[in-house]
Design an enzyme around this catalytic site. Structure first.
Site, mmCIF file in Angstrom:
data_model
loop_
_atom_site.group_PDB
_atom_site.id
_atom_site.type_symbol
_atom_site.label_atom_id
_atom_site.label_comp_id
_atom_site.label_asym_id
_atom_site.label_seq_id
_atom_site.Cartn_x
_atom_site.Cartn_y
_atom_site.Cartn_z
ATOM 1 N N HIS A 47 0.862 -1.198 0.000
ATOM 2 C CA HIS A 47 0.000 0.000 0.000
ATOM 3 C C HIS A 47 0.891 1.239 0.000
ATOM 4 O O HIS A 47 1.329 1.705 1.048
ATOM 5 C CB HIS A 47 -0.923 -0.028 1.225
ATOM 6 C CG HIS A 47 -1.969 1.058 1.224
ATOM 7 N ND1 HIS A 47 -3.199 0.907 1.838
ATOM 8 C CD2 HIS A 47 -1.978 2.310 0.683
ATOM 9 C CE1 HIS A 47 -3.902 2.021 1.683
ATOM 10 N NE2 HIS A 47 -3.182 2.886 0.993
ATOM 11 N N HIS A 96 1.255 4.895 -2.366
ATOM 12 C CA HIS A 96 0.909 5.770 -3.498
ATOM 13 C C HIS A 96 2.205 6.429 -3.918
ATOM 14 O O HIS A 96 2.791 7.195 -3.133
ATOM 15 C CB HIS A 96 -0.112 6.828 -3.073
ATOM 16 C CG HIS A 96 -1.379 6.233 -2.529
ATOM 17 N ND1 HIS A 96 -2.507 6.062 -3.295
ATOM 18 C CD2 HIS A 96 -1.675 5.734 -1.300
ATOM 19 C CE1 HIS A 96 -3.453 5.498 -2.555
ATOM 20 N NE2 HIS A 96 -2.975 5.287 -1.338
ATOM 21 N N HIS A 136 -9.597 1.025 -1.511
ATOM 22 C CA HIS A 136 -9.549 1.625 -0.178
ATOM 23 C C HIS A 136 -10.963 1.513 0.399
ATOM 24 O O HIS A 136 -11.937 1.900 -0.258
ATOM 25 C CB HIS A 136 -9.174 3.102 -0.262
ATOM 26 C CG HIS A 136 -7.717 3.361 -0.507
ATOM 27 N ND1 HIS A 136 -7.026 2.810 -1.551
ATOM 28 C CD2 HIS A 136 -6.818 4.126 0.179
ATOM 29 C CE1 HIS A 136 -5.768 3.232 -1.494
ATOM 30 N NE2 HIS A 136 -5.613 4.025 -0.458
ATOM 31 N N GLU A 153 -11.284 3.263 5.725
ATOM 32 C CA GLU A 153 -10.262 4.177 6.265
ATOM 33 C C GLU A 153 -11.009 5.241 7.072
ATOM 34 O O GLU A 153 -10.827 5.345 8.284
ATOM 35 C CB GLU A 153 -9.455 4.809 5.121
ATOM 36 C CG GLU A 153 -8.378 5.790 5.587
ATOM 37 C CD GLU A 153 -7.641 6.473 4.414
ATOM 38 O OE1 GLU A 153 -8.171 6.447 3.279
ATOM 39 O OE2 GLU A 153 -6.549 7.035 4.644
ATOM 40 N N ASP A 166 1.684 4.000 2.871
ATOM 41 C CA ASP A 166 0.648 4.825 2.235
ATOM 42 C C ASP A 166 1.265 5.995 1.454
ATOM 43 O O ASP A 166 1.402 5.905 0.237
ATOM 44 C CB ASP A 166 -0.357 5.317 3.291
ATOM 45 C CG ASP A 166 -1.739 5.597 2.733
ATOM 46 O OD1 ASP A 166 -1.960 5.361 1.541
ATOM 47 O OD2 ASP A 166 -2.612 6.048 3.507
ATOM 48 N N ASP A 167 1.584 7.074 2.142
ATOM 49 C CA ASP A 167 2.167 8.271 1.499
ATOM 50 C C ASP A 167 3.321 8.754 2.373
ATOM 51 O O ASP A 167 3.198 9.765 3.091
ATOM 52 C CB ASP A 167 1.101 9.373 1.391
ATOM 53 C CG ASP A 167 -0.093 8.923 0.568
ATOM 54 O OD1 ASP A 167 0.010 8.925 -0.666
ATOM 55 O OD2 ASP A 167 -1.116 8.536 1.171
HETATM 56 N N1 ADE Z 1 -4.575 8.762 -1.999
HETATM 57 C C1 ADE Z 1 -3.348 8.799 -1.478
HETATM 58 N N2 ADE Z 1 -3.382 8.376 -0.213
HETATM 59 C C2 ADE Z 1 -4.654 8.052 0.077
HETATM 60 C C3 ADE Z 1 -5.312 7.530 1.209
HETATM 61 N N3 ADE Z 1 -4.675 7.281 2.347
HETATM 62 N N4 ADE Z 1 -6.636 7.336 1.131
HETATM 63 C C4 ADE Z 1 -7.295 7.610 0.014
HETATM 64 N N5 ADE Z 1 -6.725 8.086 -1.085
HETATM 65 C C5 ADE Z 1 -5.417 8.317 -1.067
HETATM 66 ZN ZN ZN Z 2 -3.814 4.729 0.438
#
Ligand code: ADE
Ligand code: ZN
Length: 336
Positions: free
Chosen positions: A18, A20, A198, A201, A279-280
């Site tokens: 996971h 991005h 997703h 969340e 994630d990011d």
């Molecule tokens: N795009 C990038 N990170 C995300 C996340 N945590 N949830 C939804 N969309 C995303």
């Molecule tokens: Zn994500």
């Protein structure tokens, strides 16, 4: 957690499921790309950018994340961003990654479809050659846009289908249920792609049910709120559904108030197939290694639980059985 556990975690072979790739764009690189592409930045320094990364929910983050992606202009930018991520992954013991990208973020600001995908595929090749890291590319549909736009994106991807492992669904969750994307997910499956979304969340357990029953996903990204529904937990456990959980993301986006309250340990105790991901990472303060170490420390995870998370990252991957078996054997050899 002891320092030896931290060393143990960083040396443990692991996969990231996971991530991005646009969320791995560090502020330093944002300035570098902005400069070389002649794009004015709304910030004066790296410190100013980092100071802006204070989010109270997913949408706060997404607004700044889509803005940051504006500096990505050509294939070289996507290649370089991907390689910077793979180097960080390599340093954290990562040997495989299945990475998301958001083509609509780039086509909607006028870039040809080919730029992002060709640049990322080139970066993935370089990572395999220089670092020995294998990877797969997952094309995400932005759920705040309509299904027609997602369908057009799938159509634009036709020439690259053999280079994609699957499709995903991301962006603003609440108000955009999985049911909105049934047709495009069915079309993606007919084209041989794997499916992930997703769900749970910020959105309710119903969205996780919809992802399973209407989209027929192979993997749930996040899934935290599934814990509110015992029948759903039972369903996820019985089907051995992989959840790609992202602890530092959950902390930064206020899904949890403290890592000590994070449900990762509860998920493992319930028999859910949880994995640990970043994630990011450029926005949330840590790559996969830090997600493992900080979660293990906050929840006092045992070595056995840490090993389970690493094993789940391979059994939950889209790699073939033989490769999964090889990675699992490498974990056993390492842990022994
Ligand atoms: N795009 C990038 N990170 C995300 C996340 N945590 N949830 C939804 N969309 C995303
Ligand atoms: Zn994500």
């Amino acid at each position: 957690m002891t320092d030896t556990n931290e060393d143990f975690i960083l040396g443990l072979p692991k996969a990231e499921l996971h991530l991005h790739i646009e969320g791995s764009l560090e502020p330093e690189q944002m300035f570098e790309f902005g400069r070389r592409n002649g794009i004015d930045m709304p910030f004066n320094s790296v410190e100013e950018v980092r100071a802006a990364y204070a989010f109270s929910n997913l949408q706060d983050f997404l607004d700044i994340y889509y803005q940051g992606a504006g500096v990505l202009q050509n294939e070289q930018d996507f290649h370089d961003m991907a390689m910077a991520y793979f180097r960080r992954l390599h340093a954290d013991g990562g040997v495989h990654a299945e990475i998301f990208f958001d083509p609509q973020t780039h086509t909607d600001r006028g870039l040809p479809f080919s730029i992002a995908i060709d640049g990322l595929l080139a970066g993935m090749k370089t990572a395999e050659r220089e670092l020995g890291i294998s990877s797969g590319l997952i094309m995400c549909f932005l759920r705040h846009l309509d299904e027609d736009s997602a369908m057009q994106t799938l159509k634009a991807a036709e020439p690259w289908l053999e280079h994609l492992v699957g499709v995903g669904l991301d962006s603003s969750e609440v108000g955009h249920p999985p049911s909105k994307f049934q047709k495009v997910f069915k079309a993606a499956k007919e084209r041989g792609l794997t499916l992930s979304a997703h769900a749970g969340e910020e959105g309710p357990p119903e969205y996780v049910w919809e992802a399973l029953d209407l989209l027929k996903v192979d993997r749930i990204d996040h899934g935290n709120r599934a814990l509110e529904d015992p029948a759903l937990v039972q369903r996820l456990v019985a089907s051995e559904m992989t959840l790609t959980v992202c602890p530092l993301s959950n902390l930064k986006l206020c899904v949890v108030n403290d890592l000590k309250d994070h449900p990762m340990k509860r998920m493992l105790d319930l028999g859910l197939k949880a994995t640990c991901n970043s994630d990011d990472p450029a926005y949330f303060g840590g790559y996969i290694g830090e997600n493992f170490t900080r979660t293990a420390r906050a929840l006092d995870l045992s070595r056995a639980e840490i090993v389970t998370l690493a094993k789940n990252s391979f059994t939950g991957s889209f790699l073939d059985e033989e490769r999964v078996a090889r990675h699992l054997a490498a974990i056993d050899a390492y842990a022994a």
